[in-house]
Each structure stands twice: as C-alpha cells, then as structure tokens.
Design a protein around this motif. Structure first.
Motif, PDB file in Angstrom:
ATOM      1  N   GLU A 227       5.437   8.034   5.565  1.00  0.00           N
ATOM      2  CA  GLU A 227       6.085   8.714   4.665  1.00  0.00           C
ATOM      3  C   GLU A 227       5.716   7.787   3.576  1.00  0.00           C
ATOM      4  O   GLU A 227       5.601   7.836   2.270  1.00  0.00           O
ATOM      5  CB  GLU A 227       7.009   9.193   5.011  1.00  0.00           C
ATOM      6  N   PHE A 228       5.510   5.754   4.066  1.00  0.00           N
ATOM      7  CA  PHE A 228       5.139   5.361   3.135  1.00  0.00           C
ATOM      8  C   PHE A 228       3.512   5.313   2.844  1.00  0.00           C
ATOM      9  O   PHE A 228       3.728   4.752   1.526  1.00  0.00           O
ATOM     10  CB  PHE A 228       5.315   3.981   3.697  1.00  0.00           C
ATOM     11  N   TYR A 229       2.660   5.571   3.169  1.00  0.00           N
ATOM     12  CA  TYR A 229       1.600   5.434   2.643  1.00  0.00           C
ATOM     13  C   TYR A 229       1.317   6.888   2.083  1.00  0.00           C
ATOM     14  O   TYR A 229       0.266   6.877   0.929  1.00  0.00           O
ATOM     15  CB  TYR A 229       0.509   5.371   4.190  1.00  0.00           C
ATOM     16  N   SER A 230       1.698   7.622   2.359  1.00  0.00           N
ATOM     17  CA  SER A 230       1.428   9.054   2.244  1.00  0.00           C
ATOM     18  C   SER A 230       1.740   9.070   0.359  1.00  0.00           C
ATOM     19  O   SER A 230       0.946  10.045  -0.436  1.00  0.00           O
ATOM     20  CB  SER A 230       2.619  10.303   2.417  1.00  0.00           C
ATOM     21  N   GLY A 231       2.421   8.930  -0.569  1.00  0.00           N
ATOM     22  CA  GLY A 231       2.972   9.325  -1.823  1.00  0.00           C
ATOM     23  C   GLY A 231       3.589  10.284  -1.987  1.00  0.00           C
ATOM     24  O   GLY A 231       3.394  11.016  -2.689  1.00  0.00           O
ATOM     25  N   GLY A 232       4.188  10.195  -0.783  1.00  0.00           N
ATOM     26  CA  GLY A 232       4.871  12.135  -1.009  1.00  0.00           C
ATOM     27  C   GLY A 232       4.274  12.867  -0.537  1.00  0.00           C
ATOM     28  O   GLY A 232       4.935  14.088  -1.142  1.00  0.00           O
ATOM     29  N   LEU A 233       3.483  13.145   0.090  1.00  0.00           N
ATOM     30  CA  LEU A 233       2.520  14.182   0.083  1.00  0.00           C
ATOM     31  C   LEU A 233       3.326  15.209   1.097  1.00  0.00           C
ATOM     32  O   LEU A 233       4.217  14.356   2.807  1.00  0.00           O
ATOM     33  CB  LEU A 233       1.208  13.906   0.799  1.00  0.00           C
ATOM     34  N   PRO A 234       3.069  16.369   1.593  1.00  0.00           N
ATOM     35  CA  PRO A 234       3.873  16.690   2.740  1.00  0.00           C
ATOM     36  C   PRO A 234       3.143  16.111   4.026  1.00  0.00           C
ATOM     37  O   PRO A 234       1.797  16.425   3.649  1.00  0.00           O
ATOM     38  CB  PRO A 234       3.877  18.509   2.869  1.00  0.00           C
TER      39      PRO A 234
ATOM     40  N   LYS B 183      -6.382  14.132  -5.404  1.00  0.00           N
ATOM     41  CA  LYS B 183      -6.051  15.609  -5.553  1.00  0.00           C
ATOM     42  C   LYS B 183      -5.759  15.990  -4.195  1.00  0.00           C
ATOM     43  O   LYS B 183      -5.185  17.485  -4.556  1.00  0.00           O
ATOM     44  CB  LYS B 183      -7.557  16.166  -5.948  1.00  0.00           C
ATOM     45  N   THR B 184      -5.677  15.583  -3.582  1.00  0.00           N
ATOM     46  CA  THR B 184      -4.843  15.581  -1.814  1.00  0.00           C
ATOM     47  C   THR B 184      -3.375  16.504  -2.300  1.00  0.00           C
ATOM     48  O   THR B 184      -2.709  16.370  -2.895  1.00  0.00           O
ATOM     49  CB  THR B 184      -5.030  14.674  -1.079  1.00  0.00           C
TER      50      THR B 184
ATOM     51  N   TRP C 268       0.820  -1.370   0.141  1.00  0.00           N
ATOM     52  CA  TRP C 268       0.297   0.147   0.114  1.00  0.00           C
ATOM     53  C   TRP C 268       0.922   1.458  -0.090  1.00  0.00           C
ATOM     54  O   TRP C 268       0.456   2.318   0.189  1.00  0.00           O
ATOM     55  CB  TRP C 268      -0.815  -0.487   1.497  1.00  0.00           C
ATOM     56  N   GLU C 269       2.026   1.238  -0.559  1.00  0.00           N
ATOM     57  CA  GLU C 269       2.728   2.107  -0.833  1.00  0.00           C
ATOM     58  C   GLU C 269       1.964   3.484  -1.368  1.00  0.00           C
ATOM     59  O   GLU C 269       1.360   2.864  -2.596  1.00  0.00           O
ATOM     60  CB  GLU C 269       4.611   1.774  -1.304  1.00  0.00           C
ATOM     61  N   GLY C 270       2.573   4.625  -0.583  1.00  0.00           N
ATOM     62  CA  GLY C 270       1.848   5.570  -1.834  1.00  0.00           C
ATOM     63  C   GLY C 270      -0.055   6.211  -1.335  1.00  0.00           C
ATOM     64  O   GLY C 270      -0.302   6.167  -2.514  1.00  0.00           O
ATOM     65  N   ILE C 271      -0.442   5.124  -0.834  1.00  0.00           N
ATOM     66  CA  ILE C 271      -2.181   4.782  -0.780  1.00  0.00           C
ATOM     67  C   ILE C 271      -2.860   5.794  -1.030  1.00  0.00           C
ATOM     68  O   ILE C 271      -3.502   5.914  -1.706  1.00  0.00           O
ATOM     69  CB  ILE C 271      -2.286   3.454  -0.047  1.00  0.00           C
ATOM     70  N   ILE C 272      -2.167   6.878  -0.505  1.00  0.00           N
ATOM     71  CA  ILE C 272      -3.450   8.369   0.154  1.00  0.00           C
ATOM     72  C   ILE C 272      -3.389   8.879  -1.183  1.00  0.00           C
ATOM     73  O   ILE C 272      -4.853   9.255  -1.746  1.00  0.00           O
ATOM     74  CB  ILE C 272      -2.230   8.752   1.454  1.00  0.00           C
ATOM     75  N   LYS C 273      -2.637   8.916  -1.866  1.00  0.00           N
ATOM     76  CA  LYS C 273      -2.040  10.144  -3.159  1.00  0.00           C
ATOM     77  C   LYS C 273      -2.985   8.728  -4.300  1.00  0.00           C
ATOM     78  O   LYS C 273      -3.296  10.401  -5.294  1.00  0.00           O
ATOM     79  CB  LYS C 273      -0.689   9.579  -3.995  1.00  0.00           C
TER      80      LYS C 273
END
Ligand code: AMP
Length: 613
Positions: free
Chosen positions: A315-322, A295-296, A285-290
């Motif tokens: 950071e793992f789940y966020s896909g690079g989001l601040p 559009k987040t 699920w790496e980057g699942i949020i993005k």
C-alpha cells in the motif's frame, strides 16, 4: 471433463462461469466418475476398489492420505516405473511443490491434459477481470514472471515448479494473441534462467513501455516487492540504458538481450529524465508505482494467506491502487478464482471451480482462544498451529455440502493420480455464488513462518533450533525459551528468532556474556537445518535475508505470557507461541532485546536430486 474458454469472448466466458457455479453437484459427480473410470485399473485404486468404479465405494474404500502415503508411488515413477501405478494418463512431469517432505520439495504428478486444464483456468480469469475493469485490451500488463531451476528424475522426467512448467510450455509460449494478454516482458526475459538478468530486463521493458501499462503485478506479493527493491537499487542504471539505448553489458543471456534491445529501441533521454524525476522526487518512494506507471489500474498479486503480511508495504508503494488476488492454485491442481477481484484484500474469497478436480473437505473446529491472539486468522492472514483443530468425529464432506462459516481442510482427487489427497490448506466458507461455495484462505496447516514460498512448520523450527543448541550448550548456555517472527519490514524479509538464554550455574538475573561470533554461528546453523525451499529462497532467489537471533533479557517470556493471558489466553493451557503475529506481543519481546545477531553464511543449496533405488 476438459473445458475450453475463449478469453476474447466475455459473454461466453461469463456464461461458462454461470454453468460451473450452478451445476456444481452434477459437475463434481461427473468429474469423480471420469477419474474413477479412467483410473480404476491403476495399482493404487485397484488396491482399494478392486476395479470397481461406483462413486459410493470411493469414500468408503479409498483412504484420505497425505504426502508420506503416496511418496513411495511418486518415487517409483521418478525412478522409471510406468505411470499406470497411479494414473492411466502418462505422467509427463513432476511438479515440485513449496511444501516439503524430509526437507525436499514434495513432487506432484502432472499430465499433458492437466496443462490444458491450467490454460482453461487462466483463460476464464479474463472475463472476470473485464467485468470489473474497462479497457484492459487497450494496453499492456507488466507482469514480472520468473522461472526456477529444474532437475530430472533418474528416469528422465522433469521435476520443476508448477509455474516454471507453465511458462516453459508451448501453451504459454505459443499462446494465441489476444488483446488481454499482452505483456511488457518478452517471453525471452521471463524464460531467462538467471533471475537477476530476468528481473532487470523485465523492469527495463516495463519502464520503456510505461505509457502503455494498464496493470502491473507478479504472482505473489513477495516477488513484486522484491522487484520494487531491485528497482530502488538499479533505477540509475535502468535510466542510463534508456538514455543510451544500450542494454547493460552484464545482460549476457543472448536471446533475452536481443529481445530487450528491440524493445529498448533508440536512445531516449526524454523518457530517462522523466523516470529519474519520479525516482528522485519526494523523500521516499511512497506511491512510486502510480508515479512510474501512471495509467495502471491495479496491482495483480496474491495477498492472501502468508502474503497478507505484505499488504501495508504494498500500500505504501502503490499510491492507492487496488491489490488484486485473482487465483488460488497449487502444484496438485489449480483450485479457485476470485469472482470479485476488486474487493478489499481482507475480504477476498475464492470460488473453487468444480471442473478442476474432485473436492472434499475435512471439517475442523476453530479454537477461539487462539483466534483472540491472532485476529488475522479471520482475515486472510497466517496464524499459529493451534488455531484450528481436526474434528476427528466427522468424515470428509463434498463441495456442495460445506456450511457457511465453517472451517475445513481441503482434500483433492485430481485427474493426475492423486486420490483423496490432503493439500494442507485450511479454508473457511464465506458465502455462495449460485451453488458454488466460496472460501477464504485461512492458513496453511502447520506453517508458522513464511517470507516467500518457504513454509516452515513448528517442527522444522524446533529441529533447526535443536541443532543450534548443540553449539551453545557445551559453552555453558541454556536456551530456556524461544519464539519466532517473520520480519517483513524490509525487503527481502527474514526470519527472526527470539532467544532467552541462561548461563548454567549462574543466577538467571546475572548478565550474560555473549560471544557474537558464536551467535552468528547459531544463526547459520538454524539456516542450514531448514528445508531446501527455505535454502533455495535464501541462496538462489535472494528472496529471504540472513536469519537473525535476538537475545532477550531474563523474564521476557514471562512478560509474553502475561500479555497473552491479558488478551484472553487461559493460564492453565498457555503454551509459548512458537511464532508471533501480533504487533503488541512483538513489542513485548522487542523492548527487552539485549543483542541482535545475524547469519554470516549463505546456507548450502543445490537442486535436489533423486537417488535411484
Ligand atoms: P505450491 O505447492 O508450491 O504450488 O504451493 C501451493 C500453496 O500455496 C497452496 O496450497 C496454498 O497454501 C498457497 N497458495 C496458493 N495460492 C494462494 C492464494 N491465492 N492465497 C493463499 N495461499 C495460496
């Protein structure tokens, strides 16, 4: 000093912030003046100031106190005595803190006016965010917000956590519409008292409106990660609901169900397929949020203090989001905001707003020896208890007198009846915005372990371990050394204790014969002995997993000492750290584990109840 802020007027909001950060001295004096004038006749202040209101007398006459000092007053109010013993304004409720006293939550007084101050605080966050992120008014926020159980004092005052109080207030429920405060979660789902139904419904609404979501978040990082874990366990069912246009039958809270059904609308297999593809593509699920909310623009969660431990997982789940920590607050009063919300989590500082309370600071000396072992201390992480010591020589200084790079313990005088009260937080001055000092949150005084809102001190741990020792000692075992660690590698995180055991009458290097069921009992006993916030997180919120004891082999704690000394600890002054933060130190322990045992029982917890005296 009750200010208002229109969250839709950025220019006015920024002007207000300029004023608050420039006229700090004058505003703080005005705040103190107001508090003293209003409350000079309370029993509490009269005892120290004899009805005088001169600010000069305040610091000389009124003592700096901690919770034990004011607890009798709070209990008297809880038991029906008039608010005037501490506050001229009526105390409308007691806010149950995650800090505990005698195993139960501390209770902070609150007033109707304080609710307005909180609303102001939330409103002034809006122009700050808008300064850094464009277009937030064009979409929605998927903020996962929850309420917790509340109770009544014998006199009928509500006692509940500060956020529960805020979400249930009319200021939140009847908030005037503004384009910056549009949430995907209907209020009914936030106010649903069953946390599982609430979580499910809020995620369902967030998924259904995924194309409109411009920001996601929760108050603390731990809660947001719990939501991701929940989604990992429930995404098939969520997709099924979207596909069928029917909310699962186990959502039985009627108002929540109705509100969510409206948002869910007609069957939508196109959307269900899309979500399913995102949840099943890739190996993890790496980057699942993005992926799920394309559009987040950022994740709003507090990642300072003990929450810093969750940054890598987020950071793992966020896909690079601040990761954005916007505010610093407590049950005592709301405190400060982050004027550079997009900064790196380790660089976050909070600017205390001088209109919220009268602030003072007890100077502290840092202990460089421990800082070496706890590099996170300088960077918004939690640390051991020895890190920073009280500077017994110095008096509390005012907000405008703190010095760059210095460490302080925060003391507040609030509009609600707390006078020179030690919050228990340690802050470091990182800079100034206009004349307002900015602070990095360093640590909560005396907290060694924290997974969610629990705050376990070295003393709490010692007491709990002492109870568990009563189980092993009659069986011939001695606990020769122990330490602990907050394991957040999985969700929910859990406490780990490392125990070095010896069998009485046998050589230390002889093999131990350990009965797993006895060790399981030890784990459960430690849990039963921890405070009520820990047990609530464990039983009601499911935000902490079963406690684990890892038995290590003979000589492990010597190896830990060798490691600490190699990193700069002095041999003479070495004390076993009661909590491990460094990865390397953890490896020293983990490489010597003989057996791992888990608590087999969920500890007892019920909303606390105040006894009438
Ligand atoms: P409570 O009394 O349960 O409301 O908890 C308030 C405490 O949570 C504060 O005194 C801090 O120790 C901690 N806290 C709140 N906001 C932050 C933040 N932004 N960063 C770090 N710790 C925080």
């Amino acid at each position: 000093m009750l200010l208002t802020c229109d969250p839709t007027n950025n220019e006015a909001g920024m002007k207000l912030l300029e004023y608050l950060t420039t006229d700090v001295k004058q505003i703080q004096e005005q705040v103190l003046d107001e508090i003293l004038t209003q409350n000079a006749n309370t029993d509490y202040l009269r005892g120290f100031l004899d009805c005088k209101t001169e600010k000069e007398l305040f610091k000389k006459g009124v003592p700096v106190v901690n919770y034990e000092d004011i607890k009798p007053y709070i209990e008297r109010i809880a038991n029906g005595e008039p608010s005037e013993i501490i506050s001229a304004q009526p105390i409308t409720e007691l806010l149950t803190s995650s800090g505990t006293s005698g195993g139960q939550p501390k209770m902070m007084p609150s007033t109707a006016e304080e609710l307005e101050r909180k609303t102001f605080f939330y409103n002034i966050l809006v122009p700050v965010m808008n300064k850094y992120v464009d277009g937030l008014e064009q979409g929605k926020a998927m903020y996962l917000l929850f309420i917790k159980p509340e109770t009544s004092t014998p006199a009928g005052l509500k006692a509940r956590p500060v956020l529960t109080s805020y979400y249930k207030s009319s200021n939140f429920r009847n908030r005037p519409f503004n384009p910056f405060n549009v949430y995907t979660s209907p209020d009914e789902s936030i106010l649903c008292s069953d946390n599982k139904q609430s979580m499910y419904c809020q995620l369902l609404c967030g998924l259904v409106q995924r194309d409109e979501v411009l920001r996601v978040g929760a108050v603390f990082a731990s809660a947001f990660l719990r939501a991701i874990k929940f989604m990992e366990d429930h995404w098939r069912e969520l997709c099924c609901n979207i596909r069928s246009g029917h909310v699962s039958d186990w959502i039985t809270d009627t108002s929540c169900r109705n509100a969510v059904s409206l948002i869910l609308g007609k069957p939508n297999s196109y959307l269900a397929d899309l979500i399913e593809v995102q949840c099943t593509s890739g190996n993890s699920w790496e980057g699942i949020i993005k992926k799920l909310w394309p559009k987040t623009k950022y994740i709003e969660v507090i990642v300072t203090g003990s929450m810093a431990q969750y940054i890598p997982t987020l950071e793992f789940y966020s896909g690079g989001l601040p990761l954005v920590s916007t505010m610093y607050g407590s049950s005592e009063c709301y405190l400060g905001i982050n004027l550079k919300p997009m900064s790196n989590p380790c660089d976050v500082s909070y600017t205390l707003l001088p209109n919220m309370a009268y602030f003072e600071f007890l100077p502290l000396e840092e202990n460089h020896d421990t800082l070496l072992l706890n590099p996170q201390v300088q960077r918004n992480g939690v640390s051991g208890p020895d890190t920073i010591k009280m500077d017994n020589q110095s008096e509390a200084v005012s907000l405008v007198d703190v010095k760059l790079g210095h460490y302080y313990e925060l003391v507040v005088t609030t509009f609600t009846g707390l006078y020179r009260y030690r919050v228990g937080d340690i802050l470091m001055v990182t800079g100034f915005y206009n004349n307002a000092p900015q602070f990095r949150f360093v640590q909560r005084q005396n907290v060694v372990l924290s997974i969610d809102t629990d705050k376990t001190s070295e003393e709490d741990l010692l007491k709990a371990v002492a109870q568990a020792k009563l189980i092993i000692e009659p069986r011939g075992f001695l606990l020769t050394e122990y330490t602990s660690y907050a394991d957040t590698s999985s969700v929910p995180g859990h406490y780990v204790l490392f125990w070095e055991l010896k069998t009485r009458g046998r050589r230390s290097d002889e093999a131990l014969e350990i009965d797993p069921s006895i060790m399981g009992q030890c784990c459960s006993t430690v849990e039963e002995s921890l405070d009520s916030v820990y047990r609530r997180c464990r039983k009601k919120d499911n935000s902490i997993g079963p406690l684990e004891i890892r038995v290590v082999n003979h000589g492990t704690f010597d190896a830990l000492m060798d490691y600490c000394v190699s990193k700069g600890s002095s041999v003479n002054q070495y004390k076993t750290p009661r909590c491990i933060k460094s990865e390397e130190a953890l490896q020293v322990l983990d490489s010597r584990v003989l057996g791992r045992y888990f608590s087999t029982r969920v500890p007892f917890w019920e909303p606390f109840c105040l006894q009438t005296k």
